[in-house]
Design an enzyme around this catalytic site. Sequence first.
Site, mmCIF file in Angstrom:
data_model
loop_
_atom_site.group_PDB
_atom_site.id
_atom_site.type_symbol
_atom_site.label_atom_id
_atom_site.label_comp_id
_atom_site.label_asym_id
_atom_site.label_seq_id
_atom_site.Cartn_x
_atom_site.Cartn_y
_atom_site.Cartn_z
ATOM 1 N N ARG A 39 0.822 -1.214 0.000
ATOM 2 C CA ARG A 39 0.000 0.000 0.000
ATOM 3 C C ARG A 39 0.856 1.263 0.000
ATOM 4 O O ARG A 39 0.455 2.284 -0.566
ATOM 5 C CB ARG A 39 -0.946 -0.004 1.205
ATOM 6 C CG ARG A 39 -2.026 -1.029 1.019
ATOM 7 C CD ARG A 39 -3.019 -1.047 2.126
ATOM 8 N NE ARG A 39 -4.158 -1.859 1.719
ATOM 9 C CZ ARG A 39 -5.087 -2.323 2.531
ATOM 10 N NH1 ARG A 39 -5.032 -2.052 3.814
ATOM 11 N NH2 ARG A 39 -6.077 -3.050 2.063
ATOM 12 N N LYS A 200 -21.288 -15.163 -0.650
ATOM 13 C CA LYS A 200 -22.650 -14.732 -0.287
ATOM 14 C C LYS A 200 -23.389 -13.973 -1.372
ATOM 15 O O LYS A 200 -22.895 -12.991 -1.910
ATOM 16 C CB LYS A 200 -22.572 -13.870 0.976
ATOM 17 C CG LYS A 200 -22.173 -14.674 2.194
ATOM 18 C CD LYS A 200 -21.877 -13.789 3.372
ATOM 19 C CE LYS A 200 -23.151 -13.466 4.132
ATOM 20 N NZ LYS A 200 -22.858 -12.555 5.260
ATOM 21 N N GLY A 353 -10.267 -7.003 -2.397
ATOM 22 C CA GLY A 353 -10.527 -8.046 -1.402
ATOM 23 C C GLY A 353 -10.138 -9.426 -1.896
ATOM 24 O O GLY A 353 -9.069 -9.621 -2.461
ATOM 25 N N GLY A 376 -14.628 -3.200 -0.192
ATOM 26 C CA GLY A 376 -15.957 -2.618 0.044
ATOM 27 C C GLY A 376 -16.244 -1.459 -0.899
ATOM 28 O O GLY A 376 -17.345 -1.340 -1.436
#
Length: 396
Positions: A39, A200, A353, A376
């Site tokens: 990062r 999910k 992710g 997200g």
Amino acid sequence: MDALNKKTVEDLEVSGKRVLVRCDFNVPLKDGVITSDKRIVASLPTIKYLIDNNAKVILCSHLGRPKGEFKPEFSLAPVAARLAELLGKEVKMATDVVGESAQALSASLNDGDVMLIENVRFHKEETKNDPEFSKKLADLADLYVNDAFGSAHRAHSSTTGVADYIPAACGYLIQKEISFIGGALANPKRPLVAILGGAKVSDKIGVITNLLDKCDTIIVGGGMAYTFMKSLGYSIGTSLLEEDRVEDAKQMMETAKAKGVNFLIPVDNKVGKEYDPNTEAQIINSDEIPDGWMGLDIGPKTQELFANAIKGSGTVIWNGPMGVSEWENFAQGTIAVATAVAESGAISIIGGGDSAAAVQKLGFADKMSHISTGGGASLEFLEGKELPGIVALNNK
Ligand code: AMP
């Protein structure tokens, strides 16, 4: 789309100005040592541009969840040290966020100097987007640049509120996210194919709903696919199921049909006896999954079906693995899809992710056009939501 019209760091007159840059320095730490500096490396283009253009650079970030208190284990000091090595120049470290140390250091900077203030989450006001705290952050600088895409879906002081007080633009990282994801949604090279997987359905309903209006093809794999199979009346054994989403799944497939969107779910599966990397496994058609077996990957016929749909596409958006790709025995479907995407020549956009991690681990990272730096945030972007950290920036 408004996001495509935001000022970038190159639209600001930065020479001689103090520029507050919101970075994503939320690095993994073990015993005070940074275990991956990815990062920090990712933030270098924006920081170097500012140094080269004679700005006084004031960096800020969050790190972990110190919950509004000064906690030394969440100090950004290790980041300052690593960044100094990478830049080959001093990075001055403030001992506070907006207090005397940060103020004195920011006032003392020469053109081209770099400093880092402490973890913005040492103040509980940060996550509340408190206007007074936002103003204090803004008072450290003349201009604001947001380059923390991973936090752009949060309306916090350092990502959003600060832009109420000083001119605000995006850095190169956010600019790249906007141009790839925003560009694919607003004006894609067609055919546009979305591949959705992972555990999910509930996490991806918003994304599928938004993409149903935009895509030519939607491909669903991974654990979430079994809720779709269930909605067709198939027995799915002990596969992942979100019972309360079966109706949504049915609805999405009906909407796709009505809109003329090609909607693909697995026709065969690699099923296992147990949720275990070395469990006994077999290949089974989707309408023949026996009781007591669970789908852990897509099967070979599905790999071919999906690969054919990906071939010839203009843009591919991919979020979520096709199976339990962390396990070698159930990674084949994800590898097959990654190979098809890599070979398609399409503009390929990988959600952050788990998908980004899977693509990296399986060795396909350099074959993709864009791997998002936000999990997200990229999902919310794909859902068509406005990200507060981007909305707050000035328009061109
Ligand atoms: P997500 O965070 O929703 O993108 O889901 C990623 C996770 O889904 C990974 O950890 C995978 O192991 C898991 N996953 C993918 N396919 C399956 C499956 N068929 N059964 C159980 N877990 C799965």
